[in-house]
Structures are given as structure tokens and as C-alpha cells.
Design a protein around this motif. Structure first.
Motif, PDB file in Angstrom:
ATOM      1  N   GLN A 119      -2.825   3.769   5.694  1.00  0.00           N
ATOM      2  CA  GLN A 119      -2.128   2.556   6.107  1.00  0.00           C
ATOM      3  C   GLN A 119      -3.081   1.595   6.823  1.00  0.00           C
ATOM      4  O   GLN A 119      -3.024   0.373   6.616  1.00  0.00           O
ATOM      5  CB  GLN A 119      -0.968   2.926   7.039  1.00  0.00           C
ATOM      6  CG  GLN A 119       0.164   3.658   6.326  1.00  0.00           C
ATOM      7  CD  GLN A 119       1.244   4.108   7.301  1.00  0.00           C
ATOM      8  OE1 GLN A 119       1.111   3.906   8.514  1.00  0.00           O
ATOM      9  NE2 GLN A 119       2.304   4.714   6.772  1.00  0.00           N
ATOM     10  N   ARG A 120      -3.975   2.145   7.683  1.00  0.00           N
ATOM     11  CA  ARG A 120      -4.937   1.273   8.364  1.00  0.00           C
ATOM     12  C   ARG A 120      -5.872   0.605   7.377  1.00  0.00           C
ATOM     13  O   ARG A 120      -6.167  -0.592   7.468  1.00  0.00           O
ATOM     14  CB  ARG A 120      -5.743   2.102   9.375  1.00  0.00           C
ATOM     15  CG  ARG A 120      -6.829   1.300  10.080  1.00  0.00           C
ATOM     16  CD  ARG A 120      -7.679   2.189  10.948  1.00  0.00           C
ATOM     17  NE  ARG A 120      -8.307   3.286  10.221  1.00  0.00           N
ATOM     18  CZ  ARG A 120      -9.377   3.142   9.426  1.00  0.00           C
ATOM     19  NH1 ARG A 120      -9.940   1.962   9.268  1.00  0.00           N
ATOM     20  NH2 ARG A 120      -9.874   4.181   8.790  1.00  0.00           N
ATOM     21  N   ALA A 157      -1.943  -0.660  12.980  1.00  0.00           N
ATOM     22  CA  ALA A 157      -2.303   0.522  12.198  1.00  0.00           C
ATOM     23  C   ALA A 157      -3.473   1.268  12.835  1.00  0.00           C
ATOM     24  O   ALA A 157      -3.491   2.501  12.894  1.00  0.00           O
ATOM     25  CB  ALA A 157      -2.649   0.105  10.763  1.00  0.00           C
ATOM     26  N   MET A 211       5.080   5.561  17.533  1.00  0.00           N
ATOM     27  CA  MET A 211       4.572   6.321  16.383  1.00  0.00           C
ATOM     28  C   MET A 211       5.651   6.411  15.311  1.00  0.00           C
ATOM     29  O   MET A 211       6.825   6.628  15.611  1.00  0.00           O
ATOM     30  CB  MET A 211       4.146   7.726  16.820  1.00  0.00           C
ATOM     31  CG  MET A 211       2.918   7.749  17.719  1.00  0.00           C
ATOM     32  SD  MET A 211       1.436   7.266  16.840  1.00  0.00           S
ATOM     33  CE  MET A 211       1.233   8.692  15.784  1.00  0.00           C
ATOM     34  N   ARG A 216      -2.282   3.159  15.935  1.00  0.00           N
ATOM     35  CA  ARG A 216      -1.569   4.407  15.601  1.00  0.00           C
ATOM     36  C   ARG A 216      -2.567   5.516  15.236  1.00  0.00           C
ATOM     37  O   ARG A 216      -2.419   6.666  15.643  1.00  0.00           O
ATOM     38  CB  ARG A 216      -0.605   4.136  14.430  1.00  0.00           C
ATOM     39  CG  ARG A 216       0.630   3.321  14.827  1.00  0.00           C
ATOM     40  CD  ARG A 216       1.686   3.391  13.736  1.00  0.00           C
ATOM     41  NE  ARG A 216       1.255   2.761  12.500  1.00  0.00           N
ATOM     42  CZ  ARG A 216       1.494   1.476  12.169  1.00  0.00           C
ATOM     43  NH1 ARG A 216       2.154   0.709  13.014  1.00  0.00           N
ATOM     44  NH2 ARG A 216       1.070   0.983  11.042  1.00  0.00           N
ATOM     45  N   GLU A 217      -3.620   5.154  14.507  1.00  0.00           N
ATOM     46  CA  GLU A 217      -4.621   6.168  14.120  1.00  0.00           C
ATOM     47  C   GLU A 217      -5.391   6.667  15.342  1.00  0.00           C
ATOM     48  O   GLU A 217      -5.662   7.863  15.476  1.00  0.00           O
ATOM     49  CB  GLU A 217      -5.587   5.578  13.100  1.00  0.00           C
ATOM     50  CG  GLU A 217      -6.581   6.618  12.560  1.00  0.00           C
ATOM     51  CD  GLU A 217      -7.534   6.015  11.539  1.00  0.00           C
ATOM     52  OE1 GLU A 217      -8.217   6.809  10.857  1.00  0.00           O
ATOM     53  OE2 GLU A 217      -7.594   4.786  11.425  1.00  0.00           O
ATOM     54  N   SER A 250       3.390  11.044  11.120  1.00  0.00           N
ATOM     55  CA  SER A 250       2.171  10.845  11.927  1.00  0.00           C
ATOM     56  C   SER A 250       0.987  11.591  11.351  1.00  0.00           C
ATOM     57  O   SER A 250       0.090  11.960  12.051  1.00  0.00           O
ATOM     58  CB  SER A 250       2.430  11.311  13.369  1.00  0.00           C
ATOM     59  OG  SER A 250       2.804  12.688  13.365  1.00  0.00           O
ATOM     60  N   LEU A 288      -1.806   7.793   8.096  1.00  0.00           N
ATOM     61  CA  LEU A 288      -2.085   6.718   9.033  1.00  0.00           C
ATOM     62  C   LEU A 288      -3.417   6.035   8.702  1.00  0.00           C
ATOM     63  O   LEU A 288      -3.545   4.816   8.821  1.00  0.00           O
ATOM     64  CB  LEU A 288      -2.129   7.266  10.464  1.00  0.00           C
ATOM     65  CG  LEU A 288      -0.799   7.774  11.025  1.00  0.00           C
ATOM     66  CD1 LEU A 288      -1.015   8.403  12.388  1.00  0.00           C
ATOM     67  CD2 LEU A 288       0.212   6.641  11.118  1.00  0.00           C
TER      68      LEU A 288
END
Length: 903
Positions: A568-569, A353, A556, A356-357, A560, A565
């Protein structure tokens, strides 16, 4: 003298021409901040007025312009008498001087220096302005609180002025010198007799006669003492030779020796009995010690058996507790393994996560990196362009110095050639117009021509005149060589003239400055790291970010969005942190359980080790005395100890009985002392009798030998010689006393005359001192230096004990008084104070302003200060340091023309 204007160029921080205008009579005030150049202008004026134009001293070298290779030019205008003067001097790289009177040049070079000093009433070739009136009145920065100490020339100047008013008041010099010289022959500065003088010789004669008389009288006294001593020795010998007294002392000694021997025998018997008692005591202690050790051993055996039983019981209890703790530990280890699997899955999910961020953030940073890269490339291109421009216009400092030297050499060669050329002055009468030609050119008016080459003058139908200069071909060759050298140096740097070379040097410095600024801006946008180019690093960072984003694009998710994101993190990190806490708590509990198990095992091992140690101790205790033998041995040892105690008590009683019959220590010491005393007394009586016999023989010999030396007659002769020597010494001392009285009388008259001599200086100081300290008076010495101050009838305070502020104010007042004396006697000199009154409080500085205004009525006063706020109420004529606009405009007009000529 009144200074009217000051101008400097190429001096200190003043690269261009700066002027101070508007100076005039009275008080002039120049207020400017620190580092504005006030002290620089002060030093420049000193050098202009008092130093030779070609001087190479520390003071003139300090005038150099900071950061530039320029000649130091100083111009000072002043009014002296009814005329206006202007002196211009150039130091360092171009030495020159000119003196103008009423705007007309009257002297140049060394002649101008001499004419200037003559105008200022200075000695020609004066080495320092401190040797003149200016040294009294011009105060440098930091010296305002120092006492005024006029130099020898300054003292002479003040003395000449005062003598003109009060006349020559110090007389009697010839008599005083004669008296002092006569006294110096006879006595030292401290009043003692001088070696080689008549007084010293008379004193030595008196001392020699007195010593000789004292020696004879001492011999007479010694002879009388020897006679008395001989009679005493004879009486003492009769007493020592008495036989009955000696026999009584021998009998007393024999009796004392018998008493001493009896006491020794009794003491030996008592010591033998005490030795036997000590042996019995030792036997008793040994028997008792054996019995007590066996009792302690029996008690230790019983205690050890009790401790072994207690240790066996505790070990069994600890083993039962250990088994329960091992079962609980196995359950905790199983739960920890299951939780570790869940935590690893949560760690992977949180890392994904976050990745992705970060990828989304990198995508946003690409635009910023691209903009910074474009700006950095533009700055790099501008720096490269400046480097190319610098290479075109730069003139190295060494090359510029060679060009300047070649120009100076050319000027010197032309000057030498011109000095040898005859000056031709042509003046035409009205009927001669058009009839005279010079070198083929018609002369229509007055002409002054320097004949550097052969010159032909034709007068129509009358004459032809040819003038040949005295200069040799070598002079022309020297000028040509100097000109060719200058042209070579200019061609080497691609410049048309010295001015163009200097301007290109200045432009090169400006390009370097601009290039440094661009380089600093580039370093901020694209900083270099470990010697690598910052632009290349920025390009590399941009490429890496683009590649990283491209590689991560497949992973990804469809959505996005940064917020989604981020959420989610955060959820993944919260789950991970919860599992981490649970895992940590379980690890902590498991570690505590393992520690408890280890501690339990350690306690069991300790109990077992203690039991083994107790068993070894019990075996060691039973080895010397088993349980079967111990009761019988206890009874036997108790009986042996009782018998030994009975024997010790009987021996102790016998030793005490014998010791009671022995004389005490004091009695034995008294007997021994009596024996020793009588023995020594008999021996001393015999030795003394022999010594007295020897003394009697010696005294009889001395008395008989001195009886025939006529000591009485010698004493009378020496007494008469001492009386004569004392009379001669008294006569010399009366003459010296008269000389001292005459000297002291002349000195008192000289002091009174000195007070009269210093009266004009004190009178000049008094108005200023009263303004600052009402009722105060200043003390001066004969050298016009301030010694102390007396305020309102109090004791005189030494100048060195005053505060810095008071010393500064009084020192300035004394200088103003000297200036007033000069002005009143027709020799006005400006007073210049550079950053003075820095230690004055608010009330005192206001009074000092009044003092300055009083002084300004008699002379010109120039005050340089950085304390504009404190000097607001000072009054006077305000001054400022300003750029010379006309000179700057002329330089601006010449600059484009030089650039065009260089192309």
C-alpha cells in the motif's frame, strides 16, 4: 670469562622472573621478535656487571618495570678460570648485591662490587664498562655499523698485549723530543719563523738592512730623476714663450667668431618665416575642421531619423506577440492549480501509508529494545559490584610506597642494631652436652647467636656468663619506632603485611582493568549521549516506542500485515511521484512562459527607451544648426577652408627658401668647435707656462738641497751591513735544515715501527676479513681505529665512504679480532652483538655467519637478533627467554596463604 645464565625480574617488560639458560662456549644465538626484551636483557647484564648496586644513573633508572613499582633484580652466572660465579643485584627500590663462588657467598654490598670487578680484571670503582675490554666487544643496538674507537683504557690494554708479543718497538723518543723542542723555538708548526727566535731575529735584521739600502737607493734615483725633469721643463718653457705662434692663434680665433655670427643671423630669419608658415597651417586646419564637423552632423541627423522609424515598427510587432503569450500563460496557471490539489491529496495518502508501515516496524523492534535493556542493566550491576570490591581491596600507590619505605626503615634499623650486637659462637665437646644453657635453653650442638639483648650462659656447676651487647637503648627504640610505623601504615590500609598490601594493589589494578572492559561493553550496548546515562536513554527509547505504538494502534487497519502495508505504501508513493513529476513539468513550463512574457516586455521597454534616446539625440543635433540654416553654412565653410590653404602654401614656400641659405647643423657645429678650441688653446698655453715656471723653481730647490747629503757613502755602508746579516741568516737556516732532516728521519723510523706494532692486530683481523672479502686488507691508525679498506689491489677506500652494510660488517670483524687477541693471551671475553647485521644482503650475511663460527672457536659469542628467518643457517646454540616456572610456582603457593592471613 664465559656467561652461563641470565635472569631478570622487575626489569622493563619482565614483571615476573625470566631466565636465559644454556649459554656456553662457542656461538650462542637468541632469536626473538621485536619488543621481546632482548635489548632490555643486554642492558640489565651491563648494569649487573659494571654498575654499582646503589647507582642512580640514567642507565639504572631505565631498568624500571613498566607499569609497576618493583625493584629491578638481575642475576648473571659466569665461569672465570676454574670457578663458577653468580652475581645478584637489585636496583632502584631495594639496592643490594651478592657475589657467589661455586655456590658459596663470598661478598655482599660494596665489597661484592669490588670483588666482581677484581674477578673481571676491571679497575675498582670503574665508571663505565667502555673503559675495559668489554667496551670493545659488546655492541649495543644501532651501534654495529659505527667504527671501532677504543677508549684510552682500551688502547692501553691492546698496547700491553701487543708489546708482550713484539716488544717495545717505538724508540728514539728522547732525541725526537729534543729535536722537536729546538725546532719549536725557531719555527711554527707551518714552518714559518717564530717570534723571539734567533732565525726570526736574523730575518728581521736582513729585512731592516735591505729596507734601509732600498731607501737610500730610492733617494739617489729620485735625485737623478729630478735633474732630468728640470732639463725637460726648461725646454718646454722656451717653446711656450714663442710670440709668433700666439699671434697666429689670435687671428684664427677672430675669423672663426665672424663666421659664427653670420650663421646665427641667417638662422633667425629662417625661424621667423617658419613661424609664419606654422600660423597659416593652423588657420587652414581650423577652417577645414569646422567644415568636416558640419558634414558629420548632417549625416548623424539623417541616420537618427532612420533609426527612429525602425524602432517604431519593431515595438508594434513585439506588442502583438505579447498579447498571445499572456493568454497562454493564464491557461497554464489554471491547470497548475488543479494539479496542486490532486498532489496534496496524494502526499497525505503516502504519508499515512508510511506511518502505518513504521508503526508495524516499531512493534517488531520492541522485543529487541527490551533484550538490550536487560543486558545493559546486568552489566551496570556487575560494574557497581566491582566498584564495591575495589573499595574494599584497594591500596593507594602513595600508601603502598609509605609501607615499603617503613619496611626499608625497619630493615635498616635492625641491620644497625645487629651490626653492634656481639656474635656468640658455642661449640660443645662430647662431655659438655646437656651441661650448657643459653637464656634458659639447653644447648645440644653448635650454635651461633647474635646477642641483641643481655644474654646469660650457664655451665652446670662451673660458671655463669652474662654477655651485654654494646647497642644503646636508642638502637632498640629506633627498631621499635620503625616497627610501630610499619604497623600503623599497615593498619591504615587494613593489611597484615607488606606482601598482602602489594597483592591487594595488584588485585585493585585487575579490577580496574575488568571494570574498563565491562564499561566498554556497556557503552556499545547503551551508549551515553551528551553526558546522559545510556541505560536511562535506552529505557526512555523503549517507553517512547511503546507509547507511540499504543497511540497509533487505533489508526491501524484491520489488516496489519507488513507486506500488505508495504505494498500500500509503494502504490501511494508511486501515485505521489507521478503527480509530482507532472506538477514539476507544468511548473517548469509555466516558469518558461512567465520568463518569455517578461523577456517580451523587456524588449518592448528597450525599444521604447532606444526611441526616446534617439529623439533626444536628434534634438541635440538640430539645436546648433537647424535644417533651414545647414545648406548655406556648408557652402560658406568650404570657401573659407580653400582660402586658408592658399595662404599656407605661399608661407611654406618662403620659409623653405630662407632655410636653404642657412649653414647646416654640422657646419655650424664645426665653426663653434673651432672657436671653442682656439679659445681654450690660448688660455691653456698661458696656464701651462705659469705651471712650468713653478715646477722649474721646485726642481731647482730639491736638486740643490740633496746635493750635499753624502748619499753615495751611505749606500756603500748599508750594502756591507746587508751582506753580513744575510750570512748570519744563512748559517741559522743551515742548522735548522739539519734539525729538520734529523726529525724527518726519526719520524720515518717511527712509522716503520708503528707498522710492526700494529702487525698482531692486522694478523688477527686477516682471517675474518679474507672470509668476507678475499684479497682485502684493512688500514689501522696508531689508536687501533679502522681508517679504510683496500680490496684486490685497488685504491684505499675511506671507512666513511663505504655503504652502511659494509661498514657494519668490517666494524664487527675488527671487534672479533680484538676478542681473538684477548683470548689468545689468556683473557677471554665474551663478544655480544645486539641486533647486528641488519644492513647485510643474503650473500654477505652467509659469509658473516662463517666469520662468527670462526670467532666462536676462540671465545664465547652471543648474538641477539629479531631476524629469525635470516639467521636460520647461522648455527650455534639456540637460546630462549623463558619464565622461571619454579619461582612462579612459589608465588602461586604463597598467594592463598596471604589472603587467609589478611582475613
Amino acid at each position: 670469562m664465559i656467561i652461563t645464565h641470565i635472569a631478570v625480574e622487575g626489569v622493563g617488560r619482565f614483571r615476573g622472573r625470566h631466565v636465559v639458560r644454556g649459554l656456553g662456549p662457542g656461538l650462542n644465538l637468541l632469536c626473538a621478535p621485536n619488543e621481546a626484551g632482548k635489548s632490555t636483557i643486554f642492558r640489565a647484564v651491563q648494569a649487573c656487571l659494571f654498575a654499582r648496586h646503589d647507582a642512580n644513573t640514567k642507565e639504572t633508572r631505565a631498568l624500571g618495570c613498566i607499569g609497576a613499582q618493583l625493584p629491578a633484580r638481575v642475576e648473571v652466572g659466569f665461569r672465570c678460570g676454574d670457578a663458577d660465579y653468580r652475581v645478584e643485584k637489585a636496583f632502584l627500590r631495594s639496592n643490594a648485591t651478592r657475589l657467589y663462588k661455586n655456590d658459596r657467598l663470598i661478598a655482599e654490598g660494596r665489597a661484592a662490587d669490588e670483588a666482581l670487578w677484581s674477578t673481571l680484571d676491571l679497575s675498582p670503582g670503574a665508571r663505565s664498562f667502555e673503559d675495559s675490554a668489554f667496551g670493545l666487544l659488546w655492541v649495543r643496538q644501532g651501534q654495529s655499523f659505527e667504527p671501532v674507537k677504543p677508549s684510552g683504557e682500551g688502547q692501553a690494554l691492546l698496547s700491553r698485549m701487543i708489546e708482550a708479543e713484539v716488544g717495545k718497538v717505538l724508540g728514539g723518543e728522547r732525541v725526537f723530543t729534543s729535536v722537536t723542542a729546538k725546532l719549536a723555538l725557531e719555527e711554527t708548526k707551518t714552518g714559518q719563523a717564530k717570534t723571539g727566535g734567533a732565525w726570526k731575529t736574523a730575518l728581521e735584521r736582513v729585512e731592516a738592512a735591505r729596507r734601509a739600502l732600498d731607501d737610500v737607493r730610492a733617494i739617489l734615483a729620485s735625485l737623478e730623476a729630478d735633474r732630468d725633469a728640470l732639463a725637460a721643463k726648461l725646454r718646454e718653457r722656451d717653446g711656450l714663450a714663442d710670440a709668433s705662434a700666439l699671434a697666429q692663434m689670435q687671428a684664427d680665433l677672430t675669423l672663426a667668431m665672424r663666421e659664427r655670427d653670420a650663421a646665427v643671423s641667417l638662422d633667425q630669419a629662417a625661424q621667423k618665416a617658419e613661424t609664419e608658415a606654422a600660423r597659416c597651417e593652423l588657420a587652414h586646419e581650423r577652417a577645414s575642421d569646422k567644415h568636416q564637423r558640419l558634414i558629420a552632423l548632417d549625416q548623424r541627423i539623417a541616420a537618427t531619423r532612420t533609426r527612429i522609424g525602425e524602432l517604431d515598427r519593431k515595438a508594434q510587432e513585439e506588442e502583438a506577440a505579447l498579447n498571445g503569450q499572456l493568454a497562454a500563460l493564464a491557461d497554464q496557471e489554471k491547470a497548475l492549480a488543479e494539479l496542486g490539489v490532486r498532489l496534496a491529496a496524494a502526499e497525505r495518502e503516502a504519508d499515512m501509508a508510511r506511518a502505518r508501515e513504521l508503526a508495524a516496524q516499531d512493534a517488531e523492534r520492541l522485543a529487541d529494545l527490551d533484550a538490550r535493556l536487560k543486558q545493559a542493566r546486568e552489566l551496570r550491576d556487575r560494574i557497581n559490584l566491582l566498584q564495591q570490591t575495589f573499595a574494599l581491596v584497594n591500596v593507594a600507590p602513595d600508601a603502598l610506597r609509605r609501607i615499603e619505605q617503613a619496611a626499608r626503615d625497619l630493615e635498616a634499623a635492625q641491620a644497625r642494631r645487629a651490626a653492634k650486637a656481639p656474635q656468640v659462637a658455642i661449640r660443645l665437646r662430647p662431655d659438655g652436652v646437656g651441661r650448657v644453657t643459653c637464656a634458659g635453653e639447653a644447648i645440644t650442638g653448635a650454635r651461633d647467636i647474635a646477642a641483641l639483648e643481655p644474654l646469660r650462659i650457664d655451665v652446670t656447676e662451673i660458671a655463669s656468663i652474662e654477655i651485654v651487647p654494646a647497642a644503646t637503648p636508642e638502637d632498640a627504640q629506633s627498631v621499635n619506632r620503625a616497627r610501630e610505623k610499619l604497623e600503623r601504615e599497615l593498619v591504615a590500609v587494613g593489611a597484615a603485611s607488606l606482601a598482602e598490601a602489594r597483592e591487594r594493589r595488584v588485585k585493585a589494578d585487575d579490577i580496574v582493568t575488568e571494570q574498563r572492559g565491562l564499561a566498554a561493553e556497556l557503552a556499545m550496548i547503551a551508549p551515553a549521549t551528551n553526558g546522559k546515562d545510556g541505560v536511562a536513554l535506552l529505557e526512555k527509547t523503549l517507553c517512547e516506542s511503546q507509547a507511540k505504538l499504543a497511540a497509533f494502534a487505533d489508526a491501524m487497519p484491520a489488516c496489519s500485515d507488513r507486506e500488505t502495508l508495504g505494498e500500500q505504501r509503494r502504490v501511494a508513493e508511486q501515485t505521489r511521484e507521478t503527480l509530482r513529476r507532472e506538477h514539476h513539468e507544468l511548473q517548469t513550463a509555466l516558469l518558461a512562459s512567465r520568463n518569455n512574457v517578461a523577456a517580451e516586455k523587456m524588449r518592448i521597454d528597450m525599444f521604447r527607451s532606444d526611441r526616446e534616446t534617439a529623439q533626444e539625440t536628434l534634438a541635440e543635433a538640430l539645436a546648433p544648426c537647424p535644417d533651414a540654416e545647414r545648406p548655406h553654412r556648408l557652402i560658406t565653410l568650404a570657401a573659407e577652408a580653400g582660402q586658408a590653404r592658399a595662404l599656407f602654401e605661399r608661407a611654406q614656400a618662403e620659409a623653405a627658401r630662407l632655410r636653404a641659405t642657412v649653414p647646416s647643423g654640422e657646419q655650424r657645429e664645426a665653426i663653434e668647435a673651432r672657436v671653442k678650441r682656439l679659445t681654450q688653446a690660448i688660455a691653456a698655453r698661458h696656464d701651462r707656462l705659469q705651471e712650468v715656471e713653478r715646477d722649474i723653481a721646485g726642481l731647482r730647490g730639491r736638486v740643490e738641497s740633496r746635493g750635499g747629503e753624502d748619499l753615495g757613502e751611505r749606500e756603500s755602508e748599508l750594502a756591507d751591513a746587508l751582506l753580513l746579516a744575510e750570512k748570519e741568516c744563512a748559517r741559522i737556516e743551515r742548522r735548522l735544515a739539519a734539525l729538520r732532516l734529523l726529525r724527518d728521519t726519526i719520524e720515518a723510523c717511527r712509522r716503520e715501527a708503528r707498522e710492526t706494532f700494529l702487525a698482531p692486530v692486522k694478523r688477527a683481523i686477516q682471517p675474518y676479513l679474507q672470509t668476507l672479502f678475499p684479497g682485502a686488507d684493512a688500514e689501522l691508525d696508531e689508536h687501533f681505529s679502522i681508517g679504510g679498506v683496500q680490496r684486490s689491489g685497488t685504491e684505499i677506500e675511506p671507512f666513511g665512504s663505504l655503504s652502511d652494510g659494509t661498514r657494519e660488517q668490517i666494524a664487527i670483524i675488527v671487534r672479533l679480532a680484538f676478542g681473538r687477541l684477548l683470548a689468545e693471551r689468556g683473557q677471554p671475553t665474551p663478544v655480544v652483538l645486539d641486533d647486528s647485521l641488519v644492513f647485510s644482503d643474503d650473500e654477505r650475511i652467509e659469509r658473516m655467519f662463517d666469520v662468527l663460527m670462526q670467532a666462536a672457536e676462540k671465545q664465547q659469542v652471543i648474538v641477539l637478533t629479531c631476524r629469525s628467518r635470516a639467521f636460520r643457517s647461522c648455527g650455534g646454540r639456540p637460546l630462549a627467554i623463558e619464565p622461571d616456572a619454579a619461582a612462579q610456582a612459589a608465588m602461586d603457593l604463597r598467594a592463598p596463604l596471604r589472603l587467609v592471613g589478611s582475613r
